[in-house]
Design a protein around this motif. Sequence first.
Motif, PDB file in Angstrom:
ATOM      1  N   UNK A  39     -11.666  -2.819  -8.292  1.00 27.87           N
ATOM      2  CA  UNK A  39     -12.750  -1.848  -8.178  1.00 27.87           C
ATOM      3  C   UNK A  39     -12.200  -0.573  -7.541  1.00 27.87           C
ATOM      4  N   UNK A  40     -12.382   0.570  -8.181  1.00 32.19           N
ATOM      5  CA  UNK A  40     -11.795   1.803  -7.654  1.00 32.19           C
ATOM      6  C   UNK A  40     -12.325   2.200  -6.277  1.00 32.19           C
ATOM      7  N   UNK A  41     -13.551   1.849  -5.961  1.00 25.28           N
ATOM      8  CA  UNK A  41     -14.101   2.198  -4.652  1.00 25.28           C
ATOM      9  C   UNK A  41     -13.609   1.216  -3.591  1.00 25.28           C
ATOM     10  N   UNK A  42     -13.660  -0.068  -3.902  1.00 25.83           N
ATOM     11  CA  UNK A  42     -13.261  -1.092  -2.930  1.00 25.83           C
ATOM     12  C   UNK A  42     -11.747  -1.190  -2.769  1.00 25.83           C
ATOM     13  N   UNK A  43     -11.013  -1.170  -3.883  1.00 21.98           N
ATOM     14  CA  UNK A  43      -9.565  -1.391  -3.842  1.00 21.98           C
ATOM     15  C   UNK A  43      -8.752  -0.113  -3.976  1.00 21.98           C
ATOM     16  N   UNK A  44      -9.325   0.902  -4.602  1.00 23.18           N
ATOM     17  CA  UNK A  44      -8.616   2.154  -4.820  1.00 23.18           C
ATOM     18  C   UNK A  44      -8.108   2.274  -6.239  1.00 23.18           C
ATOM     19  N   UNK A  45      -7.174   3.185  -6.433  1.00 22.96           N
ATOM     20  CA  UNK A  45      -6.618   3.446  -7.764  1.00 22.96           C
ATOM     21  C   UNK A  45      -5.337   2.650  -7.962  1.00 22.96           C
ATOM     22  N   UNK A  46      -5.157   2.177  -9.168  1.00 25.38           N
ATOM     23  CA  UNK A  46      -3.964   1.411  -9.531  1.00 25.38           C
ATOM     24  C   UNK A  46      -2.737   2.331  -9.502  1.00 25.38           C
TER      25      UNK A  46
END
Length: 102
Positions: A39-46
């Motif tokens: 999840x981009x909000x929870x985990x950030x950007x790949x």
Amino acid sequence: MTGSALERALKALASARRLQILEWLKDPVAHFPPQEHGDPVEHGACNMYITDKLGVSQPAASRHMKVLLDAGLVIATPRSGYVYYRRDEPAIQQLKADLADV
């Protein structure tokens, strides 16, 4: 923040590319494509998307991310063989406060 930590943070911010990464990570949904495993909000950007958006090689992007990580400005989250990065907002706020005191 200790003097050496402040120095690491300032050195990390002394790069236009790293500043751009931090700007993108303020709103990863707006700046990166949908992600399969995080999840981009929870985990950030790949890391793969950060590399592509920077337009640099994977080792160059990894080096930028390591500098930001070592400076305590981002948090890395490994998921499904990829690393996701998000801003460490409390650390960034502390850096702002420390700079205001200098």
